[in-house]
Design a protein around this motif. Structure first.
Motif, PDB file in Angstrom:
ATOM      1  N   PRO A 199      17.913   9.416  -2.482  1.00 56.54           N
ATOM      2  CA  PRO A 199      17.858   7.845  -2.149  1.00 56.54           C
ATOM      3  C   PRO A 199      17.511   6.899  -3.455  1.00 56.54           C
ATOM      4  O   PRO A 199      16.891   7.280  -4.261  1.00 56.54           O
ATOM      5  N   LYS A 200      17.964   5.670  -3.135  1.00 53.51           N
ATOM      6  CA  LYS A 200      17.641   4.575  -4.214  1.00 53.51           C
ATOM      7  C   LYS A 200      17.502   3.380  -3.502  1.00 53.51           C
ATOM      8  O   LYS A 200      18.392   2.943  -2.827  1.00 53.51           O
ATOM      9  N   VAL A 201      16.414   2.531  -3.797  1.00 53.38           N
ATOM     10  CA  VAL A 201      16.287   1.211  -3.399  1.00 53.38           C
ATOM     11  C   VAL A 201      16.685   0.437  -4.385  1.00 53.38           C
ATOM     12  O   VAL A 201      15.977   0.209  -5.524  1.00 53.38           O
ATOM     13  N   THR A 202      17.789  -0.249  -4.456  1.00 50.02           N
ATOM     14  CA  THR A 202      18.453  -1.104  -5.507  1.00 50.02           C
ATOM     15  C   THR A 202      17.769  -2.532  -5.492  1.00 50.02           C
ATOM     16  O   THR A 202      17.913  -3.121  -6.407  1.00 50.02           O
ATOM     17  N   ALA A 203      17.222  -2.782  -4.286  1.00 49.73           N
ATOM     18  CA  ALA A 203      16.695  -4.208  -4.098  1.00 49.73           C
ATOM     19  C   ALA A 203      15.612  -4.361  -4.902  1.00 49.73           C
ATOM     20  O   ALA A 203      14.813  -3.381  -5.213  1.00 49.73           O
ATOM     21  N   PRO A 204      15.094  -5.633  -5.513  1.00 47.48           N
ATOM     22  CA  PRO A 204      14.065  -5.774  -6.233  1.00 47.48           C
ATOM     23  C   PRO A 204      12.708  -5.558  -5.368  1.00 47.48           C
ATOM     24  O   PRO A 204      12.873  -6.001  -4.309  1.00 47.48           O
ATOM     25  N   THR A 205      11.809  -4.930  -5.817  1.00 47.74           N
ATOM     26  CA  THR A 205      10.690  -4.375  -4.902  1.00 47.74           C
ATOM     27  C   THR A 205       9.417  -4.641  -5.500  1.00 47.74           C
ATOM     28  O   THR A 205       9.193  -4.549  -6.741  1.00 47.74           O
ATOM     29  N   LEU A 206       8.412  -5.117  -4.827  1.00 50.05           N
ATOM     30  CA  LEU A 206       7.144  -5.507  -5.159  1.00 50.05           C
ATOM     31  C   LEU A 206       6.217  -4.796  -4.421  1.00 50.05           C
ATOM     32  O   LEU A 206       6.262  -4.619  -3.120  1.00 50.05           O
ATOM     33  N   LEU A 207       5.216  -3.678  -4.955  1.00 49.34           N
ATOM     34  CA  LEU A 207       4.388  -2.850  -4.574  1.00 49.34           C
ATOM     35  C   LEU A 207       2.984  -3.553  -4.483  1.00 49.34           C
ATOM     36  O   LEU A 207       2.450  -3.621  -5.629  1.00 49.34           O
ATOM     37  N   ILE A 208       2.320  -3.974  -3.531  1.00 46.62           N
ATOM     38  CA  ILE A 208       1.050  -4.670  -3.491  1.00 46.62           C
ATOM     39  C   ILE A 208      -0.068  -3.534  -3.059  1.00 46.62           C
ATOM     40  O   ILE A 208       0.200  -3.020  -1.779  1.00 46.62           O
ATOM     41  N   ASN A 209      -0.776  -2.969  -3.885  1.00 47.84           N
ATOM     42  CA  ASN A 209      -1.746  -2.149  -3.470  1.00 47.84           C
ATOM     43  C   ASN A 209      -3.286  -2.558  -3.665  1.00 47.84           C
ATOM     44  O   ASN A 209      -3.815  -3.072  -4.389  1.00 47.84           O
ATOM     45  N   GLY A 225       0.726  -1.202  -0.048  1.00 41.43           N
ATOM     46  CA  GLY A 225       0.071  -0.088   0.058  1.00 41.43           C
ATOM     47  C   GLY A 225       0.680   1.267   0.098  1.00 41.43           C
ATOM     48  O   GLY A 225       0.258   2.440  -0.152  1.00 41.43           O
ATOM     49  N   ILE A 226       2.002   1.173   0.275  1.00 34.88           N
ATOM     50  CA  ILE A 226       2.924   2.447   0.374  1.00 34.88           C
ATOM     51  C   ILE A 226       3.966   2.530  -0.507  1.00 34.88           C
ATOM     52  O   ILE A 226       4.930   1.725  -0.689  1.00 34.88           O
ATOM     53  N   PRO A 227       3.917   3.548  -1.538  1.00 30.73           N
ATOM     54  CA  PRO A 227       4.949   3.700  -2.422  1.00 30.73           C
ATOM     55  C   PRO A 227       6.273   4.209  -1.781  1.00 30.73           C
ATOM     56  O   PRO A 227       5.979   4.577  -0.592  1.00 30.73           O
ATOM     57  N   PHE A 228       7.416   4.208  -2.482  1.00 32.11           N
ATOM     58  CA  PHE A 228       8.421   4.913  -1.729  1.00 32.11           C
ATOM     59  C   PHE A 228       8.207   6.322  -1.329  1.00 32.11           C
ATOM     60  O   PHE A 228       7.390   7.369  -1.950  1.00 32.11           O
ATOM     61  N   LEU A 229       8.235   6.460   0.090  1.00 31.74           N
ATOM     62  CA  LEU A 229       8.065   7.857   0.846  1.00 31.74           C
ATOM     63  C   LEU A 229       9.545   7.845   1.667  1.00 31.74           C
ATOM     64  O   LEU A 229       9.740   7.161   2.154  1.00 31.74           O
ATOM     65  N   LEU A 230       9.857   9.227   1.544  1.00 37.22           N
ATOM     66  CA  LEU A 230      10.806   9.475   2.550  1.00 37.22           C
ATOM     67  C   LEU A 230      10.363  10.681   3.616  1.00 37.22           C
ATOM     68  O   LEU A 230      10.030  11.571   3.419  1.00 37.22           O
ATOM     69  N   PRO A 231      10.478  10.390   4.916  1.00 37.89           N
ATOM     70  CA  PRO A 231      10.140  11.100   6.079  1.00 37.89           C
ATOM     71  C   PRO A 231      10.737  12.489   5.652  1.00 37.89           C
ATOM     72  O   PRO A 231      11.788  12.704   5.285  1.00 37.89           O
ATOM     73  N   GLY A 232      10.064  13.519   6.005  1.00 38.39           N
ATOM     74  CA  GLY A 232      10.337  15.037   5.693  1.00 38.39           C
ATOM     75  C   GLY A 232       9.250  15.808   5.333  1.00 38.39           C
ATOM     76  O   GLY A 232       8.023  15.470   5.293  1.00 38.39           O
ATOM     77  N   PRO A 233       9.412  17.088   5.135  1.00 37.35           N
ATOM     78  CA  PRO A 233       8.447  18.062   5.109  1.00 37.35           C
ATOM     79  C   PRO A 233       7.062  17.678   4.048  1.00 37.35           C
ATOM     80  O   PRO A 233       6.079  18.114   4.097  1.00 37.35           O
ATOM     81  N   ASN A 234       7.744  17.046   3.065  1.00 33.97           N
ATOM     82  CA  ASN A 234       6.824  16.821   1.745  1.00 33.97           C
ATOM     83  C   ASN A 234       6.412  15.259   1.672  1.00 33.97           C
ATOM     84  O   ASN A 234       5.829  14.765   0.667  1.00 33.97           O
ATOM     85  N   VAL A 260       1.421  -3.759  -8.364  1.00 32.77           N
ATOM     86  CA  VAL A 260       0.344  -4.798  -8.637  1.00 32.77           C
ATOM     87  C   VAL A 260      -0.902  -4.072  -7.987  1.00 32.77           C
ATOM     88  O   VAL A 260      -0.771  -3.523  -6.584  1.00 32.77           O
ATOM     89  N   PHE A 261      -2.208  -3.913  -8.438  1.00 38.13           N
ATOM     90  CA  PHE A 261      -3.249  -3.585  -7.787  1.00 38.13           C
ATOM     91  C   PHE A 261      -4.090  -4.606  -7.722  1.00 38.13           C
ATOM     92  O   PHE A 261      -4.589  -5.325  -8.824  1.00 38.13           O
ATOM     93  N   LEU A 262      -4.807  -4.793  -6.392  1.00 37.60           N
ATOM     94  CA  LEU A 262      -5.993  -5.901  -6.184  1.00 37.60           C
ATOM     95  C   LEU A 262      -7.147  -5.087  -6.171  1.00 37.60           C
ATOM     96  O   LEU A 262      -7.220  -4.268  -5.369  1.00 37.60           O
ATOM     97  N   ASP A 263      -8.116  -5.155  -6.985  1.00 40.84           N
ATOM     98  CA  ASP A 263      -9.278  -4.490  -7.302  1.00 40.84           C
ATOM     99  C   ASP A 263      -9.967  -4.463  -5.918  1.00 40.84           C
ATOM    100  O   ASP A 263     -10.725  -3.322  -5.602  1.00 40.84           O
TER     101      ASP A 263
END
Length: 313
Positions: free
Chosen positions: A242-252, A126-135, A283-286
């Motif tokens: 920042p860069k996440v070099t590891a393979p990543t799966l985002l399930i939404n 559910g969470i795309p890449f986010l960096l703590p900070g003002p934005n 990946v999005f699950l309806d």
């Protein structure tokens, strides 16, 4: 559930609660969100252990059965990052697959950025890449009664939650977070007022589940939980490019209310994400909601195990 072992592990001066099932060199570490706890991963832990992995889930510091830090109001996300790495060191684990949900995902991303050599792969729910900070979260583009804005105000959530018993607070948050719209109060309301007491629990979340969550929050309270994630979301963590070099799966979950945050759905579905996470599958699950791993466990487990199999060394 009976096969899951529970221990307390000393990490950076605090005893962290560690739940574990399965054995072997291939390790999966689960990082919970709010209002969750290690128990939120019950379906996934059993599934990955059955697939041949060692599954570990923790209660973050200040949550559940883990100890509280001495000064909860000074906590931030980098404390959690350091805890994760120190835990891996203590357990003698060199590399791990990280699976995060909600603010646990933010922690997982940060571990992958700061300690890429420790991460074999990453799954975020559910969470795309986010960096703590003002934005990190644009509260300024949301209504004034937006729940994050309310909970970031010192003392406000404490007073709101304090009117109710812990079990009712957890119940209300689970109901609110299962919806498709961000919880938002009128000027004459608090967030807890948004739930009618007669509203049933979601069908996939039982009274037994609620009791398990409530018993853990009755021990820990919400003091650290309000600091991390909510009141520390805007604290810059000092990371540039920042860069996440590891393979990543985002399930939404397509019905996740987080997609209604200002700009969130566009960002989640954009190519901009690939700038931060080049090796990303999305990946999005309806029928998935904010608790997609609990409301659609079979689908999520299949996605996770396929991902682990694909990227195991």
């Amino acid at each position: 559930m009976d096969l899951i072992k529970h221990t307390l592990v000393e990490v950076r001066g605090l005893k962290l609660h560690v739940a574990e099932i399965g054995t072997g060199p291939k390790v999966v570490l689960f990082l919970h969100g709010f209002p969750e706890i290690w128990y939120t991963w019950r379906y996934q832990m059993n599934a990955v252990a059955a697939a041949g992995y060692r599954a570990i889930a923790i209660d973050f510091r200040g949550y559940g059965l883990s100890e509280q830090p001495a000064e909860p109001e000074k906590g931030n996300f980098m404390d959690l990052v350091d805890d994760v790495v120190a835990l891996l060191d203590t357990l003698g684990i060199n590399k791990v697959f990280l699976i995060g949900k909600d603010f646990g995902s933010i922690t997982a991303y940060l571990v992958a950025v700061v300690h890429p050599e420790r991460v074999s792969g990453l799954v975020s729910l559910g969470i795309p890449f986010l960096l703590p900070g003002p934005n990190c979260i644009r509260n300024d583009l949301m209504p004034s009664g937006f729940y994050i804005t309310r909970w970031q105000e010192p003392g406000r959530a404490e007073a709101d939650f304090g009117r109710l018993d812990v079990k009712t607070v957890v119940r209300n948050i689970y109901i609110l977070f299962s919806g498709t719209e961000p919880p938002t109060a009128r000027d004459d309301q608090e967030i807890m007022d948004l739930v009618d007491p007669s509203t049933p629990l979601p069908p996939w979340f039982s009274e037994e589940d609620l009791a398990a969550y409530a018993s853990l929050y009755e021990k820990s309270g919400f003091r650290f939980a309000l600091q991390v994630p909510y009141r520390s979301l805007g604290i810059d963590c000092g990371i540039t490019d920042p860069k996440v070099t590891a393979p990543t799966l985002l399930i939404n979950g397509q019905k996740d209310y987080l997609l209604k945050f200002a700009g969130m759905e566009d960002y989640t579905k954009s190519e901009q994400l690939k700038h931060f996470v080049p090796d990303l599958d999305n990946v999005f699950l309806d029928e998935g909601n904010h608790f997609v791993h609990e409301n659609l466990p079979k689908q999520v487990n299949e996605l996770i195990i396929n991902f682990l199999s694909k990227h195991c060394d």
